[in-house]
Design an enzyme around this catalytic site. Structure first.
Site, PDB file in Angstrom:
ATOM      1  N   GLN A 126       0.907  -1.010   0.025  1.00 36.62           N
ATOM      2  CA  GLN A 126      -0.063   0.027   0.109  1.00 36.62           C
ATOM      3  C   GLN A 126       1.017   1.228  -0.125  1.00 36.62           C
ATOM      4  O   GLN A 126       1.476   1.639   1.045  1.00 36.62           O
ATOM      5  CB  GLN A 126      -1.004  -0.015   1.212  1.00 36.62           C
ATOM      6  CG  GLN A 126      -1.829  -1.454   1.392  1.00 36.62           C
ATOM      7  CD  GLN A 126      -2.864  -1.500   0.528  1.00 36.62           C
ATOM      8  OE1 GLN A 126      -3.769  -0.459   0.123  1.00 36.62           O
ATOM      9  NE2 GLN A 126      -2.934  -2.661  -0.156  1.00 36.62           N
ATOM     10  N   GLY A 145     -11.808   3.086   3.639  1.00 36.61           N
ATOM     11  CA  GLY A 145     -10.892   2.149   3.057  1.00 36.61           C
ATOM     12  C   GLY A 145      -9.979   2.909   2.079  1.00 36.61           C
ATOM     13  O   GLY A 145     -10.114   4.057   1.680  1.00 36.61           O
ATOM     14  N   HIS A 146      -9.149   2.061   1.658  1.00 34.30           N
ATOM     15  CA  HIS A 146      -8.167   2.770   0.952  1.00 34.30           C
ATOM     16  C   HIS A 146      -8.543   3.109  -0.545  1.00 34.30           C
ATOM     17  O   HIS A 146      -9.456   2.393  -1.084  1.00 34.30           O
ATOM     18  CB  HIS A 146      -6.862   1.823   0.597  1.00 34.30           C
ATOM     19  CG  HIS A 146      -7.176   0.187   0.211  1.00 34.30           C
ATOM     20  ND1 HIS A 146      -6.218  -0.621  -0.267  1.00 34.30           N
ATOM     21  CD2 HIS A 146      -8.322  -0.274  -0.047  1.00 34.30           C
ATOM     22  CE1 HIS A 146      -6.944  -1.657  -0.523  1.00 34.30           C
ATOM     23  NE2 HIS A 146      -8.025  -1.475  -0.606  1.00 34.30           N
ATOM     24  N   ASN A 147      -8.150   4.191  -0.880  1.00 34.28           N
ATOM     25  CA  ASN A 147      -8.541   4.687  -2.287  1.00 34.28           C
ATOM     26  C   ASN A 147      -9.830   5.397  -2.487  1.00 34.28           C
ATOM     27  O   ASN A 147     -10.395   5.792  -3.431  1.00 34.28           O
ATOM     28  CB  ASN A 147      -8.178   3.994  -3.470  1.00 34.28           C
ATOM     29  CG  ASN A 147      -6.725   3.749  -3.723  1.00 34.28           C
ATOM     30  OD1 ASN A 147      -6.403   2.796  -2.900  1.00 34.28           O
ATOM     31  ND2 ASN A 147      -6.039   4.426  -4.692  1.00 34.28           N
TER      32      ASN A 147
END
Lengths: 350, 350, 350
Positions: B203, B244-246
């Site tokens: 990540q 969450g990511h993005n």
């Protein structure tokens, strides 16, 4: 935790009604009936596991007084009025054995503001920060890395685990436990929209935790917009729970993990709230209400009702609705066919 | 928080349209209408509480301009255009009274990497760790126990409360608030199954918080797999939320406690998300969408719709479905009986 | 994270099957197909985005081997067997570039109890507290502000991020990652009602995390009442998850954010649990069970089933029920009218 007991020591702790069998070794672990082996103590508290007793390899076994079981070789049975209470006594004993001695010392790295007042035998761990005007009652233990904001007060015999954040003006009663990662007194979530911008509403109240309250790891309790967010005496809150600003919770409630209670809701005494329940703001939840896990409560409740579902409804209604929903696809198919076969009966009038 | 006001001081702060009555003492608390007593200030902002005004014991009472109420003995009425705004002014005043003075000092125990650059009047508390290459803008306050990872940048006039973890490469705008226990920039949850083993996907992105963002206690915002997880200007996020990511969130959104937003979802401007909502990954939530508490969003949304339920549907449809479900058990019973009485009509063809 | 690659360097990392086009500059970011511009690397991994390739402005583009696309000016295409794996290789490379060097140093402010034993090349950050009898394996990194309770053991090559709380007697395997704010080994939520008072049941067990486990930010895992709460080898847990006391989770499970698992539930291997799922206590969740987001599991499961809904039912049944519920208001209206028109058929018998 670590321990090592002879049968005689355990007998002294538990004081069973009678005992049967012989085991000469040491007990070094507690296990459930299926996993117990030589050196384990096990117990029967829930009758649904009765069938596991026959195959249990535990060296010491706590059974109800009239349970019919003959010990195997190298197995001792303690017949007890209440095996659960017997087990609890042993666990309390183990807990005491493993407890930190009360050090009554302030770690030299703790930053204690000169205006803070500390009772007798207070223990404060490494890297704790205690701000201006804080009061801490006698025999309270504050573990490392914790922050205590200005003008907070903490009662006697409290235990605050590592890395807690207790914000300014909080009032903590006696014998309160705060687990690691708890945040008490962060700002309530209050904004007023001015055009499209959300302008912050100052949150100038505080949080009050009454005596015997326990708060689980990483739970957050917001300070009130004004006056106090209050958790009543003896209420126990699990991990990762969110309590909004100006919420008032009564005495001896049980609030399971990941519950969220929105602002200004008032909760009575002896309320039980299952895991992941959400309760809307500005509601009154009456004394003795029971709310099943994952429910979403949107209305005031009557005393002692049990609620289920989202939106929450009385338990029996919710169960009937779930049952009906299970049948629904099949029935709907039948009914749709029926409509189709009798167009005249269902034609819309123009 | 602590305060003590005379009626004259309050009059100066609020500047009411007109006043009525006399109270010579000091105001030391704010209470709701029912709990107010001598020495309290109270207010009527929500008309549903109008009936409580008559019995209110507050010494100072903020009422709408044309509200019909004669003060009791030792009671002063401030008639105001908008009692809510009047109250907010008082609370802002109290907040300032109780605010920490800007110390503009770096606590001697703070570990500041020599390559970090700090603006004018930055305050850094005890036991803070600031890593390599960090930049902090002027008048920003970082409280004790907080970690600022390498190459992060933090704007001006930010407030970072105690025990926050801000991971490397995060970019924080101006006037951002991070409450205690917040974790910004932890790894996104990305794994690829190789046989049965879950291999970690690196990540390598970061988190960007634009100006005026506020993040509640113990909320977690994951760093992007690549590029950035972005929270838009003026968006306010409550406690225990998971981003969450993005994920990309637009401007001036409101996200209530315990919401979870899965990876790569894009959320527009002015979106309101109620408590405990879940939003699946890779969705587009359009500008102005309103999502009621506990909903589960599984599809893209059109602008300005209101959604309810899990799976989430337009509000009116969801309400109709809940109403229908309530009636269902009774109706199903009738229909089942009807089928039974007319077997010929419902017989399955072979 | 920061990086700067020439096309030749990227070619060395990815080793594409063949390449097409020319770009002389440097690649400094990774973007999705729509946001890529000059200096970006982008990729096509999910076929649903195929149409975005034609308009993509990326300077380097990872495409599947047989994808039909001619590079624009100043654009290079890397045709790869698997663009996702190619991207992962680049990200791993970036991650290594930006990783902290293994410092193998104990920060002078870390409080390490003299009885603690540390393996070779252990790194411990500022203001960490390591209590009595702790053992830490070689090459493990413990970041600043973390607390490690007495008699805990941590394996080799673990990474513990800042501000973690690891309570006493925890056993952590090798190559385990704990993100910031994690609390491991807080007391299980166990009380027994004595009259109306909730008396605490001592929690004398511990937590065991096997090798390759990863735990997300602010997740909480309670210590067992007795014996151990166990997370099996290779299981990955996301942020803000709650694991109750005596839960046992098998190998290689995936548990998404905000899940709650109540006490004593046993979960098999390769179980996938979507976000915000709740699982009741004392259940057996069989190997390979898949549980969709927001479900509420109240019963044991058979291997490899997929569940949806609250209460959770097999996926296809749940989907049918949701579909039926959508139609229900309309059908109910028809049926109610039908009943009304044929009172004789529906009259209750006395």
């Amino acid at each position: 935790m670590q321990f090592q007991f002879s049968v005689e020591e355990l007998q002294g702790i538990v004081q069973p009604s009678h005992i049967n069998g012989v085991f000469q070794g040491k007990i070094t672990q507690i296990s459930n009936l299926r996993e117990a082996k030589s050196g384990s103590l096990s117990f029967l508290s829930n009758p649904k596991y009765s069938r596991d007793v026959a195959h249990c390899e535990a060296s010491v076994l706590l059974l109800p007084e009239n349970f019919d079981h003959t010990p195997k070789e190298n197995q001792v049975i303690f017949f007890c009025k209440n095996p659960s209470i017997a087990l609890a006594k042993i666990c309390q004993y183990i807990e005491k054995l493993n407890a930190d001695p009360i050090r009554s010392e302030i770690h030299p790295t703790a930053m204690i503001h000169p205006t803070a007042t500390l009772g007798k035998d207070v223990s404060i761990g490494a890297y704790v920060v205690v701000e201006e005007g804080v009061r801490i009652g006698e025999k309270t233990v504050i573990d490392s890395g914790t922050f205590i904001g200005k003008y907070s007060s903490i009662g006697q015999h409290c235990k605050i685990w590592p890395n807690v954040s207790l914000m300014s003006f909080s009032q903590i009663g006696n014998r309160v436990t705060l687990h690691s990662g708890v945040v008490i007194g962060s700002d309530g979530f209050g904004f007023v929209a001015v055009d499209e911008f959300h302008q912050k509403i100052p949150q100038v109240g505080n949080v009050v935790l009454e005596d015997f309250v326990e708060i689980g790891a990483n739970t957050t309790i917001d300070r009130a917009r004004f006056a106090s967010t209050i958790i009543g005496q003896g209420t126990k809150i699990d991990n990762l729970v969110q309590i909004g600003h100006n919420v008032k919770i009564g005495k001896n409630c049980i609030i399971v993990a990941q519950v969220g209670i929105a602002g200004s809701t008032i909760i009575g005494d002896r309320v039980t709230i299952g895991g992941q329940v959400g309760i809307a703001g500005h509601l009154h939840i009456a004394d003795g209400t029971q709310i099943c896990a994952q429910s979403g409560v949107t209305k005031n409740t009557e005393p002692n009702v049990t609620l289920l579902g989202s939106p929450a409804t009385p338990y029996r209604d919710a169960v009937r609705q779930f049952a009906a929903l299970t049948e629904l696809p099949k029935i709907l198919k039948k009914f749709t066919k029926f409509i189709k076969n009798r167009p005249a009966d269902f034609r819309e009038k123009p």
